[in-house]
Motif scaffolding. Structure first.
Motif, mmCIF file in Angstrom:
data_model
loop_
_atom_site.group_PDB
_atom_site.id
_atom_site.type_symbol
_atom_site.label_atom_id
_atom_site.label_comp_id
_atom_site.label_asym_id
_atom_site.label_seq_id
_atom_site.Cartn_x
_atom_site.Cartn_y
_atom_site.Cartn_z
ATOM 1 N N PRO A 178 1.005 -1.290 -0.049
ATOM 2 C CA PRO A 178 0.023 0.119 0.003
ATOM 3 C C PRO A 178 0.849 1.174 0.126
ATOM 4 O O PRO A 178 1.954 1.206 0.782
ATOM 5 C CB PRO A 178 -0.871 -0.151 1.242
ATOM 6 C CG PRO A 178 -0.649 -1.532 1.765
ATOM 7 C CD PRO A 178 0.731 -2.042 1.083
ATOM 8 N N VAL A 179 0.245 2.206 -0.725
ATOM 9 C CA VAL A 179 1.087 3.641 -0.572
ATOM 10 C C VAL A 179 0.223 4.507 0.014
ATOM 11 O O VAL A 179 -1.052 4.461 -0.140
ATOM 12 C CB VAL A 179 1.437 4.032 -2.239
ATOM 13 C CG1 VAL A 179 1.876 5.456 -2.051
ATOM 14 C CG2 VAL A 179 1.986 3.017 -2.805
ATOM 15 N N ALA A 180 0.786 5.463 0.863
ATOM 16 C CA ALA A 180 -0.083 6.327 1.735
ATOM 17 C C ALA A 180 -0.682 7.674 1.147
ATOM 18 O O ALA A 180 -1.735 8.086 1.272
ATOM 19 C CB ALA A 180 0.795 6.827 2.927
ATOM 20 N N ASP A 181 0.026 7.807 -0.027
ATOM 21 C CA ASP A 181 -0.553 8.850 -0.964
ATOM 22 C C ASP A 181 -1.669 8.537 -1.740
ATOM 23 O O ASP A 181 -1.421 7.756 -2.752
ATOM 24 C CB ASP A 181 0.647 9.622 -1.638
ATOM 25 C CG ASP A 181 0.242 10.758 -2.201
ATOM 26 O OD1 ASP A 181 -0.941 10.845 -2.532
ATOM 27 O OD2 ASP A 181 1.175 11.579 -2.751
ATOM 28 N N PRO A 182 -2.862 8.917 -1.701
ATOM 29 C CA PRO A 182 -4.049 8.405 -2.640
ATOM 30 C C PRO A 182 -3.852 8.602 -3.771
ATOM 31 O O PRO A 182 -4.182 7.971 -5.089
ATOM 32 C CB PRO A 182 -5.268 8.795 -2.161
ATOM 33 C CG PRO A 182 -4.824 9.945 -1.134
ATOM 34 C CD PRO A 182 -3.410 9.805 -0.736
ATOM 35 N N ARG A 183 -3.208 9.963 -4.328
ATOM 36 C CA ARG A 183 -2.883 10.272 -5.547
ATOM 37 C C ARG A 183 -1.749 9.433 -6.444
ATOM 38 O O ARG A 183 -2.169 9.187 -7.572
ATOM 39 C CB ARG A 183 -2.398 11.814 -5.776
ATOM 40 C CG ARG A 183 -3.612 12.772 -5.517
ATOM 41 C CD ARG A 183 -3.070 14.308 -5.423
ATOM 42 N NE ARG A 183 -1.978 14.180 -4.505
ATOM 43 C CZ ARG A 183 -1.331 15.507 -4.134
ATOM 44 N NH1 ARG A 183 -1.687 16.565 -4.664
ATOM 45 N NH2 ARG A 183 -0.773 15.515 -3.020
ATOM 46 N N LEU A 184 -1.003 9.102 -5.628
ATOM 47 C CA LEU A 184 0.201 8.402 -6.142
ATOM 48 C C LEU A 184 -0.345 6.750 -6.220
ATOM 49 O O LEU A 184 -0.219 6.393 -7.290
ATOM 50 C CB LEU A 184 1.391 8.243 -5.331
ATOM 51 C CG LEU A 184 2.604 7.466 -5.899
ATOM 52 C CD1 LEU A 184 3.190 7.985 -7.125
ATOM 53 C CD2 LEU A 184 3.711 7.519 -4.617
#
Length: 245
Positions: A178-184
């Motif tokens: 998972p990546v914390a930045d939703p845009r990324l």
């Protein structure tokens, strides 16, 4: 024999996955930590033994009052600290960490991982850290090996494996972090594997990953891929590395 293994057992210790099942509920924490000290005859007096136990508790963030308590009186994170103190008690060089944080609450996991890193720096330890959580593995490891059905499929330095993995299974695992930045996160491509994991008792012929691999060919079914060096210090086992993108 057991006698001949004694010197090696002192140099190699293990931290188990379940802090509830790996500690004897009938023994105090002091006796749990002191048991290995007694077996290897590391202390010449009761006072020296006591001081060593307290020192081990201090190293893992506990105190002398905890030595007289029983495992059921501790939280999961504290019990795992006791398990780590037990492993450290004989001053080992190498510790196998068998999923040491998977049974803990997420809020406690970071504390235990940070403690592992601090102890490694203080005592010059080498860890074999076994885990399913690649983000944790990436954080704590210098070198990472990826296994599928009991076979190593890729091995490389942590940054090399994270940014330049070549095996399709490794790439799928990394894409699932998972990546914390939703845009990324929206721009990332998730590699979803199809099918179920085969039985380890009766694995597929040839490459064990072929039944779920989008690049599998007839050769993959007939011939097990060699574990070979694809770049300096980077190893992988795949027949079709040139096709993996």
């Amino acid at each position: 024999t057991a006698v001949n293994m004694m010197p090696y057992r002192r140099r190699m210790q293990i931290v188990f996955q379940d802090p509830y099942a790996s500690l004897d509920p009938r023994m105090t924490v002091g006796d749990i930590i002191g048991e290995a000290i007694d077996i290897h005859k590391l202390c010449k007096s009761k006072q020296e033994r006591h001081d060593r136990i307290i020192e081990m508790l201090r190293r893992v963030g506990l105190n002398s009052e905890h030595a007289n308590r029983y495992p059921h009186e501790f939280s999961g994170g504290q019990r795992q600290r006791v398990g780590i103190a037990r492993a450290l008690a004989v001053d080992p060089e190498f510790i196998v960490c068998d999923e040491p944080i998977s049974a803990l609450d997420v809020s406690i996991q970071a504390q235990v991982v940070n403690m592992f890193e601090e102890l490694q720096e203080q005592m010059g330890l080498t860890y074999l850290f076994i885990a399913h959580d690649l983000s944790v593995v990436k954080h704590i490891s210098n070198r990472i090996g990826v296994m599928y059905l009991g076979k190593l499929v890729e091995l490389a330095d942590s940054s090399e494996l994270t940014f330049h993995s070549v095996h399709p299974y490794t790439r799928s695992l990394i894409s699932a972090i998972p990546v914390a930045d939703p845009r990324l996160s929206r721009t990332r491509q998730r590699i979803v594997l199809e099918g179920d994991v085969p039985s380890p008792v009766n694995p597929p012929s040839g490459c064990r990953f072929r039944t779920r691999c989008p690049y599998a060919t007839e050769r993959c079914a007939q011939e097990e891929p060699a574990f070979r060096e694809v770049s300096p210090g980077h190893y992988a086992a795949c027949h079709n590395l040139e096709q993996v993108k």
